[in-house]
Design a protein around this motif. Structure first.
Motif, PDB file in Angstrom:
ATOM      1  N   ILE A 105       0.839  -1.222   0.029  1.00  0.00           N
ATOM      2  CA  ILE A 105       0.138   0.136   0.181  1.00  0.00           C
ATOM      3  C   ILE A 105       0.901   1.309  -0.039  1.00  0.00           C
ATOM      4  CG2 ILE A 105      -1.820   1.394   1.186  1.00  0.00           C
ATOM      5  CD1 ILE A 105      -2.912  -1.500   2.321  1.00  0.00           C
ATOM      6  N   GLN A 106       1.822   1.380   0.718  1.00  0.00           N
ATOM      7  CA  GLN A 106       3.003   2.393   0.664  1.00  0.00           C
ATOM      8  C   GLN A 106       3.594   2.464  -0.684  1.00  0.00           C
ATOM      9  OE1 GLN A 106       5.497   2.805   4.276  1.00  0.00           O
ATOM     10  NE2 GLN A 106       3.716   2.737   5.623  1.00  0.00           N
ATOM     11  N   SER A 107       3.788   1.389  -1.199  1.00  0.00           N
ATOM     12  CA  SER A 107       4.296   1.492  -2.620  1.00  0.00           C
ATOM     13  C   SER A 107       3.353   2.138  -3.492  1.00  0.00           C
ATOM     14  CB  SER A 107       4.761   0.212  -3.228  1.00  0.00           C
ATOM     15  OG  SER A 107       5.820  -0.261  -2.413  1.00  0.00           O
ATOM     16  N   GLN A 108       2.093   1.920  -3.304  1.00  0.00           N
ATOM     17  CA  GLN A 108       1.173   2.571  -4.121  1.00  0.00           C
ATOM     18  C   GLN A 108       1.007   4.229  -4.045  1.00  0.00           C
ATOM     19  OE1 GLN A 108      -2.799   0.393  -4.452  1.00  0.00           O
ATOM     20  NE2 GLN A 108      -1.751  -1.305  -3.486  1.00  0.00           N
ATOM     21  N   ILE A 109       1.229   4.515  -2.586  1.00  0.00           N
ATOM     22  CA  ILE A 109       1.109   5.584  -2.213  1.00  0.00           C
ATOM     23  C   ILE A 109       2.343   6.456  -2.981  1.00  0.00           C
ATOM     24  CG2 ILE A 109       1.516   7.367  -0.436  1.00  0.00           C
ATOM     25  CD1 ILE A 109      -0.096   5.439   1.571  1.00  0.00           C
ATOM     26  N   ILE A 110       3.565   5.969  -2.906  1.00  0.00           N
ATOM     27  CA  ILE A 110       4.677   6.629  -3.544  1.00  0.00           C
ATOM     28  C   ILE A 110       4.426   6.551  -5.080  1.00  0.00           C
ATOM     29  CG2 ILE A 110       7.123   6.149  -3.773  1.00  0.00           C
ATOM     30  CD1 ILE A 110       5.990   7.115  -0.936  1.00  0.00           C
ATOM     31  N   ASP A 111       3.845   5.566  -5.747  1.00  0.00           N
ATOM     32  CA  ASP A 111       3.586   5.379  -7.070  1.00  0.00           C
ATOM     33  C   ASP A 111       2.641   6.626  -7.486  1.00  0.00           C
ATOM     34  OD1 ASP A 111       5.418   3.651  -7.570  1.00  0.00           O
ATOM     35  OD2 ASP A 111       3.862   2.069  -7.717  1.00  0.00           O
ATOM     36  N   LYS A 112       1.550   6.814  -6.882  1.00  0.00           N
ATOM     37  CA  LYS A 112       0.947   7.854  -6.969  1.00  0.00           C
ATOM     38  C   LYS A 112       1.492   9.375  -6.796  1.00  0.00           C
ATOM     39  CE  LYS A 112      -3.872   9.446  -5.527  1.00  0.00           C
ATOM     40  NZ  LYS A 112      -4.965   9.198  -4.476  1.00  0.00           N
ATOM     41  N   VAL A 113       2.329   9.750  -6.050  1.00  0.00           N
ATOM     42  CA  VAL A 113       3.008  10.787  -5.846  1.00  0.00           C
ATOM     43  C   VAL A 113       3.586  11.031  -7.051  1.00  0.00           C
ATOM     44  CG1 VAL A 113       4.901  12.076  -4.517  1.00  0.00           C
ATOM     45  CG2 VAL A 113       3.320  10.750  -3.273  1.00  0.00           C
ATOM     46  N   ILE A 114       4.628  10.178  -7.584  1.00  0.00           N
ATOM     47  CA  ILE A 114       5.384  10.115  -8.759  1.00  0.00           C
ATOM     48  C   ILE A 114       4.482  10.239 -10.059  1.00  0.00           C
ATOM     49  CG2 ILE A 114       6.874   8.976 -10.135  1.00  0.00           C
ATOM     50  CD1 ILE A 114       7.982   7.319  -7.561  1.00  0.00           C
ATOM     51  N   ASN A 115       3.571   9.583 -10.068  1.00  0.00           N
ATOM     52  CA  ASN A 115       2.530   9.685 -11.198  1.00  0.00           C
ATOM     53  C   ASN A 115       1.779  11.177 -11.452  1.00  0.00           C
ATOM     54  OD1 ASN A 115       3.245   7.358 -12.060  1.00  0.00           O
ATOM     55  ND2 ASN A 115       1.431   6.450 -11.228  1.00  0.00           N
ATOM     56  N   SER A 116       1.929  11.791 -10.186  1.00  0.00           N
ATOM     57  CA  SER A 116       1.236  13.358 -10.235  1.00  0.00           C
ATOM     58  C   SER A 116       2.412  14.315 -10.758  1.00  0.00           C
ATOM     59  CB  SER A 116       0.825  13.576  -9.054  1.00  0.00           C
ATOM     60  OG  SER A 116       1.594  13.724  -8.116  1.00  0.00           O
ATOM     61  N   LEU A 117       3.560  14.151 -10.935  1.00  0.00           N
ATOM     62  CA  LEU A 117       4.503  15.095 -11.030  1.00  0.00           C
ATOM     63  C   LEU A 117       4.288  15.628 -12.423  1.00  0.00           C
ATOM     64  CD1 LEU A 117       7.922  13.292  -9.962  1.00  0.00           C
ATOM     65  CD2 LEU A 117       6.557  15.191  -8.550  1.00  0.00           C
ATOM     66  N   LYS A 118       4.222  16.870 -12.404  1.00  0.00           N
ATOM     67  CA  LYS A 118       4.594  17.742 -13.635  1.00  0.00           C
ATOM     68  C   LYS A 118       5.029  19.356 -13.237  1.00  0.00           C
ATOM     69  CE  LYS A 118      -0.374  18.624 -13.733  1.00  0.00           C
ATOM     70  NZ  LYS A 118      -1.654  18.273 -14.434  1.00  0.00           N
TER      71      LYS A 118
END
Length: 192
Positions: free
Chosen positions: A176-189
């Motif tokens: 779940i924490q890996s999914q949280i980190i992925d969500k942060v990374i995918n939001s970058l712009k």
């Protein structure tokens, strides 16, 4: 008669509980069911409404569970988020770029100063939309301060004479924490 009645009530209650658990596991799968039953705080964090903000003079837009706040250290301009249970930390900071700088070596030295040992490092290119590229350094380390093994992701943007670091530290083998980190990374712009 009373003993038979007690045994009947207990066995009926156990049967009902096991039936409900079986149905929940069949419908949602074992890990999700366990998270739901135990009220996993990480799952709640992943599913809550996140904050989307623009940070630094380079206008980096990202989503995080809560707004990044300025470090209490007056000499630092770091922006940070730490989860309530302290298991996830996200930091955003700028460093001046120098000639012939070894960014990976500098990062490893910083980790060692913070008492992180047994650092495992992997590196890859990360490409955001609009052709913007970043260097992603990730892996794991042992945090000697709390005797715990952690995962990390550090995204490094090379911007003019500055390096912009987005550092994320989280529990190892925590899906779940890996999914949280992925969500942060995918939001970058970057905002134009």
């Amino acid at each position: 008669l009373k003993n038979k009645k007690k045994r009947y009530i207990v066995s009926s209650a156990v049967t009902i509980i096991l039936t409900i658990l079986s149905i929940v596991i069949l419908l949602f799968g074992a890990p999700k069911s366990i998270d739901s039953i135990t009220f996993n705080s990480d799952k709640k964090l992943l599913n809550q409404d996140w904050v989307e903000s623009v940070y630094t003079k380079f206008n980096l837009r990202l989503q995080t569970p809560d707004a990044l706040v300025r470090s209490s250290d007056s000499l630092s301009n770091d922006l940070n988020y730490i989860s309530k249970n302290g298991s996830i930390s996200i930091s955003l900071y700028l460093k001046t770029k120098t000639e012939n700088q070894d960014v990976l070596n500098d990062l490893l030295e910083d980790f060692q100063i913070r008492n992180f040992i047994n650092i495992i490092t992997k590196e890859e290119q990360l490409e955001l939309g609009d052709g913007i590229k970043a260097n992603k350094i990730f892996g794991s380390f042992n945090d000697n301060n709390i005797n715990s093994k952690k995962n990390y992701n550090v995204i490094i943007f090379d911007l003019n004479n500055s390096l912009l670091f987005l550092e994320m530290i989280f529990e190892i083998e925590n899906n779940i924490q890996s999914q949280i980190i992925d969500k942060v990374i995918n939001s970058l712009k970057f905002e134009k």
